[in-house]
Design a protein around this motif. Structure first.
Motif, PDB file in Angstrom:
ATOM      1  N   GLY A  18      53.049  81.697  44.860  1.00 58.52           N
ATOM      2  CA  GLY A  18      54.191  81.484  45.833  1.00 58.52           C
ATOM      3  C   GLY A  18      53.809  80.317  46.720  1.00 58.52           C
ATOM      4  N   ASP A  21      55.661  77.090  45.474  1.00 57.62           N
ATOM      5  CA  ASP A  21      57.262  77.504  45.991  1.00 57.62           C
ATOM      6  C   ASP A  21      57.553  77.237  47.386  1.00 57.62           C
ATOM      7  OD1 ASP A  21      57.796  78.312  43.110  1.00 57.62           O
ATOM      8  OD2 ASP A  21      57.890  80.365  43.634  1.00 57.62           O
ATOM      9  N   ARG A 304      50.868  87.810  39.041  1.00 53.96           N
ATOM     10  CA  ARG A 304      49.136  87.796  38.743  1.00 53.96           C
ATOM     11  C   ARG A 304      48.693  89.084  38.408  1.00 53.96           C
ATOM     12  NH1 ARG A 304      46.488  86.569  42.988  1.00 53.96           N
ATOM     13  NH2 ARG A 304      48.205  86.678  44.647  1.00 53.96           N
TER      14      ARG A 304
HETATM   15  P1  ADP Z   1      51.713  84.973  45.052  1.00 59.48           P
HETATM   16  O1  ADP Z   1      51.709  83.954  45.510  1.00 59.48           O
HETATM   17  O2  ADP Z   1      50.591  85.977  45.702  1.00 59.48           O
HETATM   18  O3  ADP Z   1      51.124  85.211  43.193  1.00 59.48           O
HETATM   19  P2  ADP Z   1      54.554  85.436  45.165  1.00 59.48           P
HETATM   20  O4  ADP Z   1      55.219  86.638  44.862  1.00 59.48           O
HETATM   21  O5  ADP Z   1      54.332  84.839  46.536  1.00 59.48           O
HETATM   22  O6  ADP Z   1      52.963  85.892  44.770  1.00 59.48           O
HETATM   23  O7  ADP Z   1      54.663  84.160  44.263  1.00 59.48           O
HETATM   24  C1  ADP Z   1      54.598  84.178  42.734  1.00 59.48           C
HETATM   25  C2  ADP Z   1      55.114  83.340  42.199  1.00 59.48           C
HETATM   26  O8  ADP Z   1      54.716  82.841  40.973  1.00 59.48           O
HETATM   27  C3  ADP Z   1      56.610  83.370  41.905  1.00 59.48           C
HETATM   28  O9  ADP Z   1      57.288  82.287  41.694  1.00 59.48           O
HETATM   29  C4  ADP Z   1      56.513  83.950  40.396  1.00 59.48           C
HETATM   30  O10 ADP Z   1      57.704  83.738  39.666  1.00 59.48           O
HETATM   31  C5  ADP Z   1      55.420  83.229  39.755  1.00 59.48           C
HETATM   32  N1  ADP Z   1      54.558  83.671  38.835  1.00 59.48           N
HETATM   33  C6  ADP Z   1      53.440  84.670  38.968  1.00 59.48           C
HETATM   34  N2  ADP Z   1      53.150  84.831  37.690  1.00 59.48           N
HETATM   35  C7  ADP Z   1      53.856  83.997  36.789  1.00 59.48           C
HETATM   36  C8  ADP Z   1      53.378  83.975  35.428  1.00 59.48           C
HETATM   37  N3  ADP Z   1      52.599  84.575  34.683  1.00 59.48           N
HETATM   38  N4  ADP Z   1      54.833  82.824  34.837  1.00 59.48           N
HETATM   39  C9  ADP Z   1      55.374  82.268  35.491  1.00 59.48           C
HETATM   40  N5  ADP Z   1      55.526  82.449  36.781  1.00 59.48           N
HETATM   41  C10 ADP Z   1      54.794  83.327  37.464  1.00 59.48           C
END
Ligand code: ADP
Length: 491
Positions: A18, A21, A304
């Motif tokens: 996240g 993003d 994750r």
């Molecule tokens: P965190 O930052 O705690 O991992 P968030 O929900 O804030 O959780 O953000 C996770 C971001 O990472 C999102 O954009 C999600 O789509 C992306 N993401 C997580 N795992 C994957 C993966 N295996 N492949 C692609 N994007 C992923």
């Protein structure tokens, strides 16, 4: 207003979660508000490759440990907004992840790597570069950028105020005492009242102590971290800093995550053409070799694979969901044990379960667009973004009642559905039982198409755009620049 955003990640240059993003979304929204916000991040090979053509080396900086850093100045590939990349090949140009090697072990020199990023941040903030740009505010993100505040304070020079956004208290940036020497920082910092934390230096603690203001990525998390369960050892310190602590909910990038103009999905759709979502569902089934049975709901997990995200519970939850008629897809990477259990499970449930172990941006979009429900639980969740993406795509989130999840999802009940406010399903208990119960409720709503469609519509109409959050950051920046002593708003 000039803001220097020091961060280890920014989408699409480099992202593990996240935070990537967040960085990209925030600077875009700030630019729309007239703020000149610029990212400073490491020149990982994938980041440099995306900007090199149009970028130039603007400066060479002598580093505390003797090396040199080249500072690339360029533009973000999508938004065109300006940024700097700190290029130290010995630290950042290596195969593997941003923080870990190819075997998933943390890089042994992460303390020096991100201490160096922070050092360059402090040099930029003090106007030591050969260009004119000096920030009014230095906005630091997570432990990787936190030491900037220490370098600035110890410099003794007049420096802009610092704001530290905490994206996750569980990531504490712990490194051996020698790291201080490697960064030419005084050993006197190594005490419990300074930045020592049980025999290590903690960069997170440094940010919590040295930054002028602290922000968590949701107001709920700002309250939760004051208690031992969510404070991970720093709740006491945070309680002392309550007057400087504020929660600002993250926004989502509604250009990157928009079902009506998402290039990564097979059939764009919006709230008035929800039937087209079926094509996305068929595509997801095709990708994962799932049985083409249109009646079965598809539940996805895109996250994750860690204890935080309750990925350890999937092993027991997935068979239960399949038993109730659902198909399940998992896109994620993380703890090796969880990964191998899921791969084994996939063989047993071929046709009903698809698992992709890895990081795959396109598949993340396709899974979120192509499923009926997104399973996005967590034991603790500072904000969480995927549940908001899911709602935008008419994919109803199933989450636990914690942190940013509790703040963004409105639980479906006869009452909230009748009032048109329901947007998803909340599990009260952060356990297998709690989650199963929330999933079973979701599955039963799914069998009532009218109710389901109404929840989808409400979810898709929710506004999680960055504008509101960026305004809150701007108000905070202004308060800090104005030197006013108390935070601008209470949540
Ligand atoms: P965190 O930052 O705690 O991992 P968030 O929900 O804030 O959780 O953000 C996770 C971001 O990472 C999102 O954009 C999600 O789509 C992306 N993401 C997580 N795992 C994957 C993966 N295996 N492949 C692609 N994007 C992923």
């Amino acid at each position: 207003m000039r803001v220097l955003l020091v961060t280890p990640e920014a989408y699409p240059l480099a992202k593990t979660g996240g935070l990537g993003d967040f960085s990209a979304g925030l600077i875009k929204a700030l630019a729309r508000l007239g703020v000149d916000a610029r990212i400073l991040m490491p020149a990982y090979p994938e980041a440099l490759a995306q900007i090199r053509e149009t970028a130039a080396i603007q400066d060479i900086i002598a580093l505390p440990h003797g090396g040199l850093a080249a500072l690339w100045y360029g533009a973000m590939p999508d938004s065109g907004l300006p940024l700097w990349l700190v290029d130290v090949p010995a630290l950042f140009d290596r195969p593997g992840g941003l923080y870990q090697d190819l075997q998933g072990r943390d890089w042994a020199d992460n303390g020096v790597r991100f201490g160096t990023l922070s050092y360059v941040g402090s040099e930029l903030a003090q106007g030591f570069m050969r260009h004119e740009w000096v920030p009014d505010i230095v906005h630091l993100n997570d432990w990787q950028a936190a030491m900037t505040a220490v370098f600035l304070r110890l410099s003794g020079n007049a420096a802009p105020p610092t704001l530290f956004t905490i994206h996750n208290m569980a990531f504490q940036g712990l490194f051996p005492r020698e790291t201080l020497e490697q960064l030419e920082l005084p050993d006197r910092l190594f005490t419990p009242t300074e930045i020592e934390y049980y025999g290590n230096v903690s960069y997170l603690k440094a940010g919590l102590l040295y930054a002028d203001r602290l922000v968590t990525v949701s107001p709920t998390y700002a309250r939760e971290v004051l208690a031992a369960e969510f404070g991970f050892g720093f709740d006491g310190l945070l309680r002392e800093r309550v007057p400087d602590l504020l929660g600002i909910l993250n926004g989502i990038d509604d250009e990157v995550w928009d079902p009506s103009r998402d290039d990564l999905i097979v059939e764009p759709y919006d709230v008035d053409s929800l039937d087209k979502k079926r094509a996305c569902k068929s595509n997801l089934r095709y990708i994962f070799n799932l049985d083409p049975d249109d009646d079965r709901p598809v539940i996805s997990f895109v996250s994750r694979l860690t204890h935080q995200k309750m990925a350890d519970v999937l092993e027991d939850l997935i068979p239960l969901l399949i038993d109730r008629g659902a198909q399940v897809t998992v896109v994620g990477r993380g703890e090796p044990e969880i990964q191998s259990k899921l791969i084994t499970l996939q063989t047993r449930y071929a046709g009903s379960l698809g698992v992709e172990v890895g990081y795959n941006e396109e598949l993340a979009h396709r899974a979120i667009a192509g499923s009926d429900m997104l399973l996005a639980p967590a034991r603790f969740e500072p904000c969480g973004l995927t549940q908001m993406y899911a709602m935008r795509y008419g994919t109803l989130p199933i989450v636990t009642n914690v942190g940013g999840l509790a703040e963004t999802v409105i639980d479906a009940s006869p009452e909230t559905v009748r009032h048109g406010t329901a947007t998803g399903f909340l599990a009260q208990e952060r356990s297998l039982e709690g989650l199963s119960w929330a999933c079973l409720r979701a599955l039963s709503y799914y069998t009532v198409p009218g109710a389901w469609r109404s929840i989808q519509r409400t979810a898709m109409a929710s506004d999680f755009s960055w504008t509101r959050s960026a305004r809150q950051y701007l108000t905070l920046y202004k308060t800090l620049v104005g030197g006013i002593g108390s935070p601008p708003m209470a949540d």
